[in-house]
Write a protein that holds these residues in place. Structure first.
Motif, mmCIF file in Angstrom:
data_model
loop_
_atom_site.group_PDB
_atom_site.id
_atom_site.type_symbol
_atom_site.label_atom_id
_atom_site.label_comp_id
_atom_site.label_asym_id
_atom_site.label_seq_id
_atom_site.Cartn_x
_atom_site.Cartn_y
_atom_site.Cartn_z
ATOM 1 N N ALA A 131 0.855 -1.170 -0.288
ATOM 2 C CA ALA A 131 -0.102 -0.033 -0.041
ATOM 3 C C ALA A 131 0.911 1.042 0.106
ATOM 4 N N ALA A 132 2.155 1.228 0.221
ATOM 5 C CA ALA A 132 2.762 2.120 0.377
ATOM 6 C C ALA A 132 3.516 2.883 -1.096
ATOM 7 N N HIS A 133 3.109 1.897 -2.096
ATOM 8 C CA HIS A 133 3.562 2.197 -3.355
ATOM 9 C C HIS A 133 4.850 2.653 -3.590
ATOM 10 N N ASP A 134 6.025 2.082 -2.771
ATOM 11 C CA ASP A 134 7.461 2.309 -3.023
ATOM 12 C C ASP A 134 7.984 1.680 -4.314
ATOM 13 N N VAL A 135 8.915 2.235 -4.944
ATOM 14 C CA VAL A 135 9.308 1.493 -6.128
ATOM 15 C C VAL A 135 10.936 1.547 -6.195
ATOM 16 N N THR A 136 11.647 2.340 -5.178
ATOM 17 C CA THR A 136 13.048 2.562 -5.103
ATOM 18 C C THR A 136 13.697 1.452 -4.045
ATOM 19 N N ALA A 137 14.459 0.608 -4.324
ATOM 20 C CA ALA A 137 15.131 -0.288 -3.410
ATOM 21 C C ALA A 137 16.700 0.202 -3.230
ATOM 22 N N ARG A 138 17.056 0.181 -2.192
ATOM 23 C CA ARG A 138 18.486 0.267 -1.792
ATOM 24 C C ARG A 138 19.266 -0.956 -2.144
ATOM 25 N N PRO A 139 20.463 -0.891 -2.599
ATOM 26 C CA PRO A 139 21.164 -2.492 -2.652
ATOM 27 C C PRO A 139 21.724 -2.666 -1.306
ATOM 28 N N THR A 140 21.986 -3.901 -1.134
ATOM 29 C CA THR A 140 22.426 -4.646 -0.008
ATOM 30 C C THR A 140 23.972 -5.009 -0.292
ATOM 31 N N LEU A 141 25.056 -4.395 0.142
ATOM 32 C CA LEU A 141 26.471 -4.727 -0.118
ATOM 33 C C LEU A 141 26.817 -5.939 0.722
ATOM 34 N N CYS A 142 26.210 -6.103 1.741
ATOM 35 C CA CYS A 142 26.853 -7.319 2.723
ATOM 36 C C CYS A 142 25.464 -7.925 3.607
ATOM 37 N N LYS A 143 25.681 -9.184 3.752
ATOM 38 C CA LYS A 143 24.746 -9.712 4.521
ATOM 39 C C LYS A 143 25.368 -11.101 5.088
ATOM 40 N N SER A 144 24.680 -11.643 6.195
ATOM 41 C CA SER A 144 25.192 -12.930 6.649
ATOM 42 C C SER A 144 24.137 -14.020 6.667
ATOM 43 N N PHE A 145 24.462 -15.192 6.427
ATOM 44 C CA PHE A 145 23.388 -16.378 6.319
ATOM 45 C C PHE A 145 23.462 -17.183 7.636
ATOM 46 N N ASP A 146 22.812 -17.646 8.252
ATOM 47 C CA ASP A 146 22.746 -18.270 9.316
ATOM 48 C C ASP A 146 22.493 -19.867 8.862
ATOM 49 N N HIS A 147 23.771 -20.212 8.560
ATOM 50 C CA HIS A 147 23.510 -21.749 7.879
ATOM 51 C C HIS A 147 23.326 -22.837 9.015
ATOM 52 N N PRO A 148 22.616 -23.701 8.890
ATOM 53 C CA PRO A 148 22.303 -25.002 9.947
ATOM 54 C C PRO A 148 23.691 -25.700 10.197
ATOM 55 N N VAL A 149 24.685 -25.749 9.306
ATOM 56 C CA VAL A 149 25.789 -26.527 9.367
ATOM 57 C C VAL A 149 26.889 -25.687 9.954
ATOM 58 N N VAL A 150 27.110 -24.715 9.257
ATOM 59 C CA VAL A 150 28.520 -23.960 9.354
ATOM 60 C C VAL A 150 28.357 -22.608 10.089
ATOM 61 N N GLY A 151 27.120 -22.213 10.524
ATOM 62 C CA GLY A 151 26.874 -21.315 11.479
ATOM 63 C C GLY A 151 26.732 -20.197 10.522
ATOM 64 N N PHE A 152 27.130 -18.777 11.022
ATOM 65 C CA PHE A 152 27.062 -17.158 10.334
ATOM 66 C C PHE A 152 28.046 -17.367 9.243
ATOM 67 N N VAL A 153 27.635 -16.998 7.918
ATOM 68 C CA VAL A 153 28.544 -16.810 6.776
ATOM 69 C C VAL A 153 28.186 -15.437 6.308
ATOM 70 N N THR A 154 29.401 -14.741 6.513
ATOM 71 C CA THR A 154 29.118 -13.304 6.132
ATOM 72 C C THR A 154 29.658 -12.968 4.587
ATOM 73 N N VAL A 155 28.889 -12.610 3.970
ATOM 74 C CA VAL A 155 29.289 -12.594 2.479
ATOM 75 C C VAL A 155 29.155 -10.924 1.701
ATOM 76 N N ASN A 156 29.957 -10.706 0.720
ATOM 77 C CA ASN A 156 29.613 -9.431 0.070
ATOM 78 C C ASN A 156 28.412 -9.635 -0.902
ATOM 79 N N CYS A 157 27.740 -8.803 -1.354
ATOM 80 C CA CYS A 157 26.920 -9.172 -2.259
ATOM 81 C C CYS A 157 26.758 -8.178 -3.523
ATOM 82 N N ASP A 158 27.049 -8.758 -4.579
ATOM 83 C CA ASP A 158 27.007 -8.018 -5.655
ATOM 84 C C ASP A 158 25.952 -8.477 -6.788
ATOM 85 N N VAL A 159 25.399 -7.595 -7.339
ATOM 86 C CA VAL A 159 24.228 -7.586 -8.409
ATOM 87 C C VAL A 159 24.667 -7.190 -9.694
ATOM 88 N N LEU A 160 24.525 -8.116 -10.826
ATOM 89 C CA LEU A 160 24.599 -7.596 -12.312
ATOM 90 C C LEU A 160 23.356 -7.678 -12.836
#
Length: 283
Positions: free
Chosen positions: A215-244
């Protein structure tokens, strides 16, 4: 309208498709190298007589809607769809829906990145290609239906095993917000696509959070440059995120890499070895 060229093009595209490609039984005594004309007509929701006349260069100019239906029935690529429209003398408009066809060169690229987890997403955030490390880090997408590979649907409707939203990513809330913005933009580009409309309707009825953000009608998203995955086997994995961006297909390649020399790099290296095996589950 170039009737003969259109007829020849339709025939050549029909003959390259097997019944199995479109979920039809081959049946006995099949002399046609590909689909039969009546099968194409059935898939395109037009009469067999009219389609036959198109292939015989005797039909009047087909409408844009009929061309879209024929393109879908014959599984034409975006370039072939545009060519079909030009042959029929009807300039191609916007693609009828988000493209799910990933160029082979992009698929090859994913598999040439053994130290990076990489996926390709459609305009509606459906995962349509991935490499082995992405499957190990996120999920074995090959074991999922098309419906369950949509990241927007997963973010809002689940499943959320052990309370982990979208693979336990650290930016789960931000992704949910940006995915709504991406879907709204996609809905403007593909206003007549039934899958896009169906996805929006399902999310509106199934998630109050989605309905509020929509309902907010927003259409502009900010890029995410870094994030962490909480993996069930190896735990937290912090990665750089690049989008092409793949502009001609309205697709995106998302590449996750770990900073060299970090524990996350070691975690990705371990995942590249064990793949989608669950080491925390007894054999």
């Amino acid at each position: 309208m170039d009737r003969q060229e259109l007829a020849d093009f339709l025939r050549s595209r029909r003959e390259r498709i097997t019944p199995a490609d479109v979920g039809l039984p081959a049946g006995p005594r099949r002399r046609t190298p590909g689909l039969r004309r009546e099968e194409v007509a059935q898939l395109a929701y037009i009469s067999t007589e009219y389609y036959t006349r198109l292939e015989q260069a005797r039909a009047p100019r087909p409408s844009g809607e009929v061309l879209v239906q024929i393109a879908r029935a014959l599984r034409l690529s975006d370039a072939e769809r545009d060519h079909l429209h030009h042959l029929a003398g009807t300039p191609p408009g916007l693609p009828p829906g988000p493209s799910r066809e990933v160029r082979q060169s992009i698929v090859d690229l994913l598999h040439r990145l053994p130290q990076a987890a990489a996926i390709v997403t459609s305009a509606t955030c459906e995962v349509i290609a991935w490499n082995d490390l992405a499957a190990a880090l996120m999920e074995d997408f090959s074991a999922l239906s098309r419906r369950d590979r949509n990241l927007i649907r997963r973010a809002f409707l689940g499943p959320h095993p052990e309370g982990r939203r979208l693979y336990g990513v650290s930016d789960g809330e931000e992704f949910a917000h940006s995915s709504v913005q991406q879907l709204r933009a996609a809905s403007a580009r593909y206003p007549d696509d039934p899958e896009v409309r169906g996805l929006i309707g399902e999310l509106l009825s199934g998630s109050e959070e989605f309905a509020r953000l929509w309902a907010a009608h927003d259409v502009t998203a900010r890029p995410t440059l870094c994030k962490s995955f909480d993996h069930p086997v190896v735990g937290f994995v912090t990665v750089n995120c690049d989008v092409l961006d793949i502009a001609d297909r309205d697709q995106r390649v998302v590449i996750y890499t770990a900073t060299p020399g970090t524990p996350s790099e070691e975690a990705l290296r371990l995942l590249s070895v064990v793949g989608t095996q669950r080491l925390d589950v007894p054999g």
